[in-house]
Design a protein around this motif. Structure first.
Motif, short mmCIF file in Angstrom:
data_model
loop_
_atom_site.label_atom_id
_atom_site.label_comp_id
_atom_site.label_asym_id
_atom_site.label_seq_id
_atom_site.Cartn_x
_atom_site.Cartn_y
_atom_site.Cartn_z
N LYS A 108 29.30 -74.69 -38.08
CA LYS A 108 27.94 -75.23 -38.18
C LYS A 108 26.90 -74.12 -37.97
CE LYS A 108 24.86 -78.51 -38.53
NZ LYS A 108 23.64 -77.68 -38.44
N ALA A 109 27.19 -73.21 -37.06
CA ALA A 109 26.27 -72.09 -36.82
C ALA A 109 26.16 -71.22 -38.07
CB ALA A 109 26.74 -71.27 -35.63
N ILE A 110 27.30 -70.98 -38.73
CA ILE A 110 27.28 -70.20 -39.97
C ILE A 110 26.46 -70.92 -41.03
CG2 ILE A 110 28.72 -69.34 -41.86
CD1 ILE A 110 30.97 -69.00 -39.76
N GLU A 111 26.66 -72.23 -41.13
CA GLU A 111 25.89 -73.03 -42.10
C GLU A 111 24.40 -72.90 -41.83
OE1 GLU A 111 25.16 -77.76 -42.94
OE2 GLU A 111 27.17 -77.11 -42.31
N ASP A 112 24.02 -72.97 -40.56
CA ASP A 112 22.60 -72.83 -40.20
C ASP A 112 22.08 -71.43 -40.53
OD1 ASP A 112 22.60 -75.43 -39.33
OD2 ASP A 112 22.78 -74.93 -37.21
N ALA A 113 22.92 -70.42 -40.28
CA ALA A 113 22.50 -69.05 -40.58
C ALA A 113 22.28 -68.86 -42.08
CB ALA A 113 23.56 -68.07 -40.07
#
Length: 235
Positions: A66-71
């Motif tokens: 999810k953090a990668i998606e947000d990045a």
């Protein structure tokens, strides 16, 4: 786990972190594993710790994905994620991010089994999920269009039911329409209303064949019946 240490009279059990602090709790239990007196308790506690660490690892993958998606949504390039993902190239960062998404997916084509952690498997499952989502959207759109046709016809039958033959079966199906129509929102409810309209038309036709006279006694009821019959013929 807490109970095992309480039963073993572990003097440090009171210092064990709260259940919500799983990471710290596991570190504490690891450090205090020797406080368990019986081999059975140590075996059971160790296996439980293995399961909990596996759960924690899976959760970490989900949240990292999810953090990668947000990045990426914030226009981060894959090259910027290389050091964060502990890989050497942007392509490796992309592949690792794709594999991480597997933690949040299940493969419905294989009985809800976890998705294999390969980019190809993840992308295929995501493709299948997109196809299912598109099919659901089409079904919902079709239901909405159909509702626009069925609801007015069903409403007219209810409004002019006094002019329709008061046969017991006709009354029963009109009552079903009256019960469902006001809250008809879901595709299932729409199918029910359409089924009830078909049943009303079927029963009115039976009345006409049995009595050799029109099933509607007023012009408004006749128009409502005709609209319902036309709808049924087009379904």
């Amino acid at each position: 786990m807490r109970q095992l240490h309480e039963e073993a009279e572990d003097k440090e059990v009171g210092r064990m972190p709260a259940d919500e602090e799983l990471f710290r709790a596991l570190l504490h239990l690891e450090a205090r594993a020797g406080a368990l007196k019986s081999g059975e308790a140590r075996r059971k506690a160790a296996i439980t710790r293995v399961k909990l660490w596996e759960y924690l690892r899976e959760q970490a993958d989900v949240h990292q994905a999810k953090a990668i998606e947000d990045a990426r949504a914030a226009n981060a390039e894959w090259a910027e994620l290389v050091p964060a993902l502990a890989v050497n190239t942007p392509s490796a960062a992309y592949n690792k991010a794709t594999r991480l998404r597997a933690a949040a997916l299940t493969d419905l084509s294989h009985g809800d089994r976890p998705v294999r952690r390969t980019p190809e498997a993840v992308l295929e499952v995501e493709r299948q999920a997109a196809l299912r989502a598109a099919e659901e959207r089409r079904a919902q759109e079709h239901a909405a269009r159909r509702h626009g046709l069925v609801a007015p016809v069903a409403q007219r039958l209810i409004e002019h039911r006094a002019g329709l033959d008061d046969d017991g079966e006709v009354t029963f199906w009109l009552d079903q329409i009256a019960a469902v129509l006001p809250s008809c929102k879901t595709p299932t409810q729409l199918v029910s209303v359409e089924t009830y309209v078909e049943a009303v038309v079927r029963e009115l036709r039976k009345v006409e064949r049995a009595t050799a006279r029109p099933a509607a006694s007023t012009a408004e009821a006749q128009l409502a019946y005709a609209a319902a019959a036309e709808l049924v013929s087009r379904s």
